[in-house]
Design an enzyme around this catalytic site. Structure first.
Site, PDB file in Angstrom:
ATOM      1  N   GLU A 313      57.417  39.765  25.943  1.00  0.00           N
ATOM      2  CA  GLU A 313      58.127  38.881  26.876  1.00  0.00           C
ATOM      3  C   GLU A 313      59.486  38.442  26.323  1.00  0.00           C
ATOM      4  OE1 GLU A 313      53.768  37.495  28.474  1.00  0.00           O
ATOM      5  OE2 GLU A 313      55.000  35.996  27.459  1.00  0.00           O
ATOM      6  N   ASP A 471      47.937  31.735  26.624  1.00  0.00           N
ATOM      7  CA  ASP A 471      47.967  30.431  27.312  1.00  0.00           C
ATOM      8  C   ASP A 471      47.374  29.348  26.413  1.00  0.00           C
ATOM      9  OD1 ASP A 471      48.850  31.862  29.522  1.00  0.00           O
ATOM     10  OD2 ASP A 471      46.827  32.132  30.309  1.00  0.00           O
TER      11      ASP A 471
HETATM   12  C1  GLC Z   1      48.283  35.750  34.607  1.00  0.00           C
HETATM   13  C2  GLC Z   1      47.383  36.606  35.460  1.00  0.00           C
HETATM   14  C3  GLC Z   1      45.969  36.081  35.466  1.00  0.00           C
HETATM   15  C4  GLC Z   1      45.485  35.840  34.046  1.00  0.00           C
HETATM   16  C5  GLC Z   1      46.499  35.074  33.240  1.00  0.00           C
HETATM   17  C6  GLC Z   1      46.127  35.041  31.786  1.00  0.00           C
HETATM   18  O1  GLC Z   1      48.423  34.480  35.174  1.00  0.00           O
HETATM   19  O2  GLC Z   1      47.857  36.660  36.779  1.00  0.00           O
HETATM   20  O3  GLC Z   1      45.138  36.996  36.109  1.00  0.00           O
HETATM   21  O4  GLC Z   1      44.290  35.136  34.082  1.00  0.00           O
HETATM   22  O5  GLC Z   1      47.768  35.645  33.335  1.00  0.00           O
HETATM   23  O6  GLC Z   1      47.163  34.541  31.056  1.00  0.00           O
END
Ligand code: GLC
Length: 486
Positions: A313, A471
């Site tokens: 990214e 995330d």
């Molecule tokens: C993005 C995808 C989703 C996934 C997520 C994980 O948002 O669209 O499907 O769960 O990334 O980071």
């Protein structure tokens, strides 16, 4: 520092963050949520899928590099590329035929909460963060069920002109439908032949086939927008993600300009009356370069404090910001990969007028922070160490269901390969007179124009999942930081 010393720093950082995280009033999280249909791809799956398509066409498509999935051969081409390179990717599909084709040819293993905002909301709620206020446009009944049942997870609803915070399962609208993404996960070492080439997957990773139904919008209900200042009192910061869903043009004639404007308005409104609120944007893989550039230049630039992203990214972002050569070096890796990554992070920090850029790479994190970022370098480092621990826990046990579940991450050792790479960056900075090796060694470097924090990470050997790890890294680092600002 040698690995043992880093391990000690990990322990210290963990108890430090554990002691301060309760200070947080809350976090606002928006926008993207979906249901992830997860399928782990084995040898049999890959041969079955290859039998169902025209191989010559797929070979051509591997070369063409489709940026959206219209046909099964587009899908196979992107899957082969992702497996060959071991790189994560997300590719949109605008046709329901893709989902049908996948359902005809495979059975998914399980369905989970998906979407960056959905994953982050559940993680933070499970970690016991106060007031995790989550907002997703078009919350369907089925989607609401994927949120964890926890009293601190709240969804804003307007009733008789007043703002109420309820659990998502009490806030859905039964008229809305759900969005389902397919996550095709693959493990390091999987081997197969394709087009005369022998492919061996170099790293655990996944390809996401992201469905983009025509009703999908990144937007906020007008009444809620008006009431945002009420939410502001309950939070110290916001984590925003999902802008990649914005389209250049919509069937009703609207264009991305309107959605960008509204997205920026939301940020301004969150800040209204409380300029100290910190805003983090979690970046992602965005195929459309117009949208990618627009997100960075028009939404992130000047409006956002903190940006989280992975190596690919960073390259993608640099590319659309006019730093093609640097983007190339980031992707090309080799010995100087970490140096290019550092230079890339610095470019993003300055070009986009951010306070903080957090890059997560396999084996290390690099964070560059502006001089006016209201946090000490040591606190930055603790946040990164804590984030690495949380990610290692998630990779090892899957879902984090309580704060104490993150403890499992401490048992995962610091990865010697990542630790070894740090030295290349250290030598480079010393050569350029930026710092001494001693300064670099503890992971905190102060330069006249920005600070640099770099740590080796804990890497789980056989991760039970890869989706959502990025995330978890960004969200846990950001909340650890927010707790320090307060
Ligand atoms: C993005 C995808 C989703 C996934 C997520 C994980 O948002 O669209 O499907 O769960 O990334 O980071």
């Amino acid at each position: 520092m040698d690995i043992e010393e880093w391990e000690r720093k990990y322990l210290e950082a963990y108890s430090d963050v554990k002691g301060s995280i309760g200070n947080l009033s809350g976090v606002f999280v928006a926008y993207n949520t979906n249901i992830d249909a997860i399928k782990h791809i084995g040898n049999k799956d890959i041969s079955r899928l290859l039998k169902a398509v025209d191989l010559e066409e797929v070979q051509q498509k591997v070369f063409d590099y489709p940026r959206q999935i219209d046909t099964p051969s587009d899908l196979l081409a992107r899957l082969i590329i992702a497996m060959r390179d071991g790189k994560a990717a997300e590719v949109p599909t605008y046709t329901t035929a893709t989902h049908e084709w996948l359902t005809d040819n495979m059975v998914f293993d399980h369905a989970n909460m998906g979407g960056q905002a959905g994953i982050i909301s559940n993680l933070l709620a499970n970690m016991g963060i106060n007031n995790v206020i989550t907002y997703v446009p078009s919350l369907s009944r089925e989607q609401a069920d994927y949120f964890v049942r926890s009293d601190n997870l709240l969804y804003p609803v307007i009733s008789e002109g007043k703002l109420l915070l309820k659990h998502p399962t009490e806030a859905y609208n039964s008229k809305f439908k759900s969005k389902v993404n397919w996550i095709l996960e693959f493990s390091k070492g999987l081997e197969f032949s394709f087009g005369g080439e022998h492919i061996k997957v170099p790293r655990d990773n996944r390809l996401i086939i992201s469905s983009r139904p025509s009703w999908l919008r990144i937007d906020m209900d007008r009444q809620l927008y008006d009431q945002l200042p009420m939410i502001q009192q309950k939070i110290n910061g916001a984590i925003l993600a999902g802008y990649q869903i914005i389209k250049e043009e919509y069937d009703d004639g609207s264009t991305y300009h309107e959605y960008v404007e509204r997205a920026v308005n939301v940020i301004e409104r969150l800040r209204q009356g409380n300029p100290d609120i910190q805003i983090h944007v979690e970046f992602t893989s965005i195929q459309n370069k117009v949208i990618r550039k627009m997100i960075l230049k028009d939404i992130v630039r000047r409006n956002v404090n903190s940006l989280g992203l992975d190596t690919v990214e960073v390259a993608n972002a640099l590319n659309v910001l006019g730093h093609e050569e640097l983007a190339y070096s980031v992707i090309n890796k080799g010995e100087n990969g970490i140096i290019a990554l550092y230079e890339g992070a610095v470019r993003l920090l300055h070009d986009l007028k951010l306070n903080r850029v957090h890059v997560h790479s396999l084996g290390f994190f690099i964070c560059v922070a502006s001089k006016d970022c209201p946090i000490s370098v040591e606190d930055h480092r603790s946040a990164l160490l804590f984030a690495s621990t949380t990610a290692a826990a998630k990779a090892t046990i899957g879902d984090i269901n309580s704060f104490d579940d993150t403890l499992a991450g401490l048992d995962v050792p610091v990865w010697d390969v990542g630790h070894g790479e740090l030295e290349n960056l250290g030598k480079y900075l010393v050569r350029r007179g930026v710092c001494s090796m001693d300064d670099f060694d503890n992971g905190c470097v102060s330069t006249p124009v920005h600070d640099l924090i770099v740590i080796p990470t804990k890497v789980a050997r056989d991760p039970v999942a890869t989706v959502g790890i990025g995330d978890a890294i960004s969200a846990s680092a950001f909340v650890a930081l927010l707790a320090k600002i307060k």
